[in-house]
Design an enzyme around this catalytic site. Structure first.
Site, PDB file in Angstrom:
ATOM      1  CB  CYS A  13      30.028 -16.941  51.866  1.00  0.00           C
ATOM      2  SG  CYS A  13      29.040 -15.550  52.416  1.00  0.00           S
ATOM      3  NE  ARG A  19      33.698 -15.880  52.754  1.00  0.00           N
ATOM      4  CZ  ARG A  19      33.852 -17.092  53.300  1.00  0.00           C
ATOM      5  NH1 ARG A  19      34.837 -17.871  52.870  1.00  0.00           N
ATOM      6  NH2 ARG A  19      33.038 -17.522  54.243  1.00  0.00           N
ATOM      7  CG  ASP A 130      34.704 -15.250  56.514  1.00  0.00           C
ATOM      8  OD1 ASP A 130      34.519 -14.108  56.046  1.00  0.00           O
ATOM      9  OD2 ASP A 130      33.979 -15.759  57.394  1.00  0.00           O
TER      10      ASP A 130
END
Length: 226
Positions: A13, A19, A130
Protein backbone atom coordinates in the site's frame (compact mmCIF):
# COMPACT_ATOMS: atom_id res chain seq x y z
CA UNK A 1 11.41 -14.41 -9.06
CA UNK A 2 11.70 -16.44 -5.86
CA UNK A 3 12.89 -20.04 -5.79
CA UNK A 4 10.58 -23.02 -5.91
CA UNK A 5 11.42 -23.78 -2.23
CA UNK A 6 10.05 -20.47 -0.98
CA UNK A 7 7.67 -18.19 -2.83
CA UNK A 8 7.64 -14.63 -1.52
CA UNK A 9 4.32 -12.77 -1.57
CA UNK A 10 4.40 -9.03 -0.81
CA UNK A 11 1.33 -6.87 -0.11
CA UNK A 12 1.82 -3.21 -0.93
CA UNK A 13 0.00 0.00 0.00
CA UNK A 14 1.27 3.56 0.41
CA UNK A 15 2.55 3.88 3.99
CA UNK A 16 2.56 0.20 5.06
CA UNK A 17 0.77 1.02 8.32
CA UNK A 18 -2.94 0.35 7.62
CA UNK A 19 -4.01 -1.85 4.72
CA UNK A 20 -1.00 -3.94 3.70
CA UNK A 21 -0.18 -5.06 7.29
CA UNK A 22 -3.76 -6.27 7.69
CA UNK A 23 -3.59 -7.99 4.28
CA UNK A 24 -0.35 -9.70 5.35
CA UNK A 25 -1.97 -11.05 8.53
CA UNK A 26 -5.12 -12.26 6.75
CA UNK A 27 -3.17 -13.91 3.93
CA UNK A 28 -0.93 -15.74 6.41
CA UNK A 29 -4.02 -17.02 8.17
CA UNK A 30 -5.54 -18.21 4.87
CA UNK A 31 -2.38 -20.13 3.98
CA UNK A 32 -2.38 -21.79 7.39
CA UNK A 33 -6.04 -22.71 7.02
CA UNK A 34 -5.34 -24.36 3.66
CA UNK A 35 -2.16 -26.04 4.86
CA UNK A 36 -0.12 -24.29 2.17
CA UNK A 37 3.62 -24.39 2.84
CA UNK A 38 6.71 -23.03 1.09
CA UNK A 39 5.37 -19.46 1.05
CA UNK A 40 6.65 -16.40 2.93
CA UNK A 41 4.45 -13.32 3.38
CA UNK A 42 5.44 -9.71 4.01
CA UNK A 43 4.21 -6.18 3.31
CA UNK A 44 5.73 -2.89 2.21
CA UNK A 45 4.80 0.63 1.17
CA UNK A 46 5.64 2.76 -1.84
CA UNK A 47 6.12 5.76 0.46
CA UNK A 48 6.70 4.10 3.81
CA UNK A 49 8.44 5.88 6.68
CA UNK A 50 11.31 4.27 8.51
CA UNK A 51 10.26 1.77 11.17
CA UNK A 52 6.83 3.26 11.73
CA UNK A 53 4.45 1.17 13.80
CA UNK A 54 1.11 -0.19 12.62
CA UNK A 55 -1.85 2.15 12.82
CA UNK A 56 -3.62 1.69 16.21
CA UNK A 57 -6.98 1.19 14.48
CA UNK A 58 -5.50 -1.61 12.32
CA UNK A 59 -4.09 -3.28 15.42
CA UNK A 60 -7.40 -3.00 17.23
CA UNK A 61 -9.44 -4.47 14.35
CA UNK A 62 -7.00 -7.35 13.94
CA UNK A 63 -7.18 -8.03 17.67
CA UNK A 64 -11.00 -7.99 17.57
CA UNK A 65 -10.87 -10.82 15.04
CA UNK A 66 -8.24 -12.95 16.75
CA UNK A 67 -5.18 -11.71 14.83
CA UNK A 68 -2.30 -10.64 17.04
CA UNK A 69 0.74 -8.85 15.60
CA UNK A 70 3.78 -7.89 17.65
CA UNK A 71 6.82 -5.75 16.83
CA UNK A 72 5.60 -4.64 13.42
CA UNK A 73 7.66 -2.01 11.59
CA UNK A 74 6.79 -0.43 8.24
CA UNK A 75 9.05 -1.23 5.31
CA UNK A 76 9.85 0.70 2.14
CA UNK A 77 9.46 -1.33 -1.05
CA UNK A 78 12.93 -1.89 -2.52
CA UNK A 79 14.31 -3.06 -5.84
CA UNK A 80 15.56 -6.27 -4.25
CA UNK A 81 12.08 -7.06 -2.93
CA UNK A 82 10.59 -6.50 -6.37
CA UNK A 83 13.14 -8.74 -8.09
CA UNK A 84 12.93 -11.61 -5.60
CA UNK A 85 9.15 -11.65 -5.14
CA UNK A 86 7.01 -14.43 -6.55
CA UNK A 87 4.09 -11.97 -6.63
CA UNK A 88 3.29 -8.45 -5.46
CA UNK A 89 -0.32 -7.55 -4.65
CA UNK A 90 -1.17 -3.85 -4.40
CA UNK A 91 -4.24 -2.46 -2.70
CA UNK A 92 -5.27 -0.22 -5.62
CA UNK A 93 -4.90 -0.16 -9.39
CA UNK A 94 -2.84 3.03 -9.19
CA UNK A 95 -0.32 1.40 -6.85
CA UNK A 96 -0.12 -1.58 -9.20
CA UNK A 97 0.76 0.73 -12.09
CA UNK A 98 3.46 2.48 -10.03
CA UNK A 99 5.10 -0.77 -8.93
CA UNK A 100 4.77 -2.31 -12.41
CA UNK A 101 6.68 0.65 -13.84
CA UNK A 102 9.37 0.26 -11.17
CA UNK A 103 9.73 -3.40 -12.10
CA UNK A 104 9.76 -2.58 -15.82
CA UNK A 105 12.74 -0.26 -15.36
CA UNK A 106 14.58 -2.91 -13.35
CA UNK A 107 13.96 -5.58 -16.00
CA UNK A 108 14.05 -3.45 -19.14
CA UNK A 109 16.68 -5.73 -20.65
CA UNK A 110 14.47 -8.79 -20.18
CA UNK A 111 11.69 -8.57 -22.72
CA UNK A 112 10.30 -11.98 -21.79
CA UNK A 113 9.97 -11.20 -18.06
CA UNK A 114 6.59 -12.38 -16.81
CA UNK A 115 4.32 -9.99 -14.97
CA UNK A 116 4.05 -10.59 -11.24
CA UNK A 117 2.55 -7.31 -10.05
CA UNK A 118 -1.19 -7.27 -9.44
CA UNK A 119 -3.90 -5.18 -7.86
CA UNK A 120 -6.32 -6.63 -5.34
CA UNK A 121 -9.05 -5.95 -7.90
CA UNK A 122 -7.39 -8.25 -10.43
CA UNK A 123 -8.51 -11.20 -8.31
CA UNK A 124 -11.33 -10.01 -6.05
CA UNK A 125 -12.94 -7.52 -8.44
CA UNK A 126 -12.60 -4.49 -6.16
CA UNK A 127 -9.91 -2.22 -4.70
CA UNK A 128 -9.05 -1.65 -1.04
CA UNK A 129 -9.36 2.11 -0.36
CA UNK A 130 -7.18 3.83 2.23
CA UNK A 131 -8.88 4.20 5.64
CA UNK A 132 -6.14 6.45 7.01
CA UNK A 133 -7.46 9.43 8.98
CA UNK A 134 -10.93 7.91 9.36
CA UNK A 135 -12.71 6.26 12.27
CA UNK A 136 -12.36 2.67 13.31
CA UNK A 137 -15.48 1.64 11.36
CA UNK A 138 -13.60 2.35 8.14
CA UNK A 139 -10.84 0.01 9.32
CA UNK A 140 -13.41 -2.67 10.10
CA UNK A 141 -14.79 -2.36 6.58
CA UNK A 142 -11.25 -2.60 5.20
CA UNK A 143 -10.61 -5.76 7.20
CA UNK A 144 -13.91 -7.32 6.03
CA UNK A 145 -13.05 -6.55 2.39
CA UNK A 146 -9.62 -8.15 2.80
CA UNK A 147 -11.04 -11.21 4.52
CA UNK A 148 -13.72 -11.72 1.86
CA UNK A 149 -11.38 -11.41 -1.11
CA UNK A 150 -8.35 -13.25 0.23
CA UNK A 151 -9.45 -16.77 -0.88
CA UNK A 152 -9.58 -15.42 -4.44
CA UNK A 153 -6.06 -14.02 -4.04
CA UNK A 154 -4.78 -17.45 -3.00
CA UNK A 155 -6.60 -19.13 -5.86
CA UNK A 156 -5.24 -16.61 -8.36
CA UNK A 157 -1.64 -16.83 -7.15
CA UNK A 158 -1.67 -20.61 -6.72
CA UNK A 159 -4.09 -22.04 -9.27
CA UNK A 160 -2.70 -25.53 -8.68
CA UNK A 161 -4.33 -25.42 -5.24
CA UNK A 162 -7.79 -25.31 -6.75
CA UNK A 163 -9.58 -28.59 -6.29
CA UNK A 164 -10.35 -30.43 -9.51
CA UNK A 165 -14.01 -30.56 -10.36
CA UNK A 166 -15.67 -33.89 -9.88
CA UNK A 167 -15.87 -35.83 -13.12
CA UNK A 168 -19.11 -37.65 -13.98
CA UNK A 169 -18.93 -41.40 -13.43
CA UNK A 170 -19.13 -43.31 -16.70
CA UNK A 171 -21.42 -46.29 -16.69
CA UNK A 172 -19.70 -49.50 -17.77
CA UNK A 173 -21.46 -51.60 -20.43
CA UNK A 174 -22.86 -54.81 -19.05
CA UNK A 175 -20.90 -57.98 -19.83
CA UNK A 176 -22.54 -61.24 -20.66
CA UNK A 177 -22.20 -62.41 -17.05
CA UNK A 178 -23.43 -59.14 -15.60
CA UNK A 179 -26.55 -59.04 -17.74
CA UNK A 180 -29.62 -60.06 -15.83
CA UNK A 181 -31.62 -62.97 -17.37
CA UNK A 182 -34.81 -61.77 -18.91
CA UNK A 183 -38.10 -63.50 -18.28
CA UNK A 184 -39.44 -65.46 -21.31
CA UNK A 185 -42.32 -63.79 -22.99
CA UNK A 186 -45.66 -65.53 -23.09
CA UNK A 187 -46.88 -67.09 -26.31
CA UNK A 188 -48.69 -64.50 -28.37
CA UNK A 189 -52.39 -64.94 -28.75
CA UNK A 190 -53.86 -65.34 -32.19
CA UNK A 191 -55.92 -62.42 -33.25
CA UNK A 192 -59.53 -63.15 -34.29
CA UNK A 193 -60.38 -62.15 -37.80
CA UNK A 194 -63.80 -60.71 -38.47
CA UNK A 195 -66.54 -60.01 -36.02
CA UNK A 196 -68.23 -63.43 -35.96
CA UNK A 197 -67.11 -66.65 -34.38
CA UNK A 198 -65.77 -69.53 -36.34
CA UNK A 199 -68.20 -72.38 -37.08
CA UNK A 200 -67.16 -75.78 -36.00
CA UNK A 201 -66.73 -78.15 -38.95
CA UNK A 202 -67.82 -81.74 -38.42
CA UNK A 203 -66.56 -84.43 -40.69
CA UNK A 204 -69.19 -86.83 -41.98
CA UNK A 205 -68.42 -90.37 -41.09
CA UNK A 206 -68.46 -92.79 -44.00
CA UNK A 207 -70.66 -95.86 -43.46
CA UNK A 208 -68.56 -98.84 -42.73
CA UNK A 209 -69.48 -102.03 -44.59
CA UNK A 210 -68.17 -105.28 -43.36
CA UNK A 211 -67.09 -107.81 -45.90
CA UNK A 212 -69.11 -110.98 -45.86
CA UNK A 213 -67.34 -114.21 -45.25
CA UNK A 214 -67.68 -117.21 -47.58
CA UNK A 215 -69.83 -119.01 -45.05
CA UNK A 216 -72.21 -116.13 -44.86
CA UNK A 217 -72.37 -115.98 -48.64
CA UNK A 218 -73.37 -119.69 -48.87
CA UNK A 219 -76.02 -119.41 -46.19
CA UNK A 220 -77.59 -116.33 -47.54
CA UNK A 221 -80.73 -116.92 -49.60
CA UNK A 222 -80.33 -116.54 -53.28
CA UNK A 223 -82.23 -113.90 -54.99
CA UNK A 224 -84.47 -114.64 -57.83
CA UNK A 225 -82.86 -114.72 -61.20
CA UNK A 226 -79.53 -115.80 -59.89
Amino acid sequence: MSTEEEKKIIFVCTGNTCRSPMAEAVFRYELKRLGKTGVSVSSAGTLAGRSAGMNPHSLEVLSENGFYVWNFSSTQLTSEMILTAHAIVCMTNEQRDVVSYMRYKLLSDQEDAENNVYAFSDFAGYEIPDPYGQGIESYRKTFSALLEGMPKIVEGLFPEEKKAEAQPIEEKPETEKEKKPRKPRGTPRKRKTGTGTKKKTTKKKKPTTKKKTTAQKKSAPKKKGE
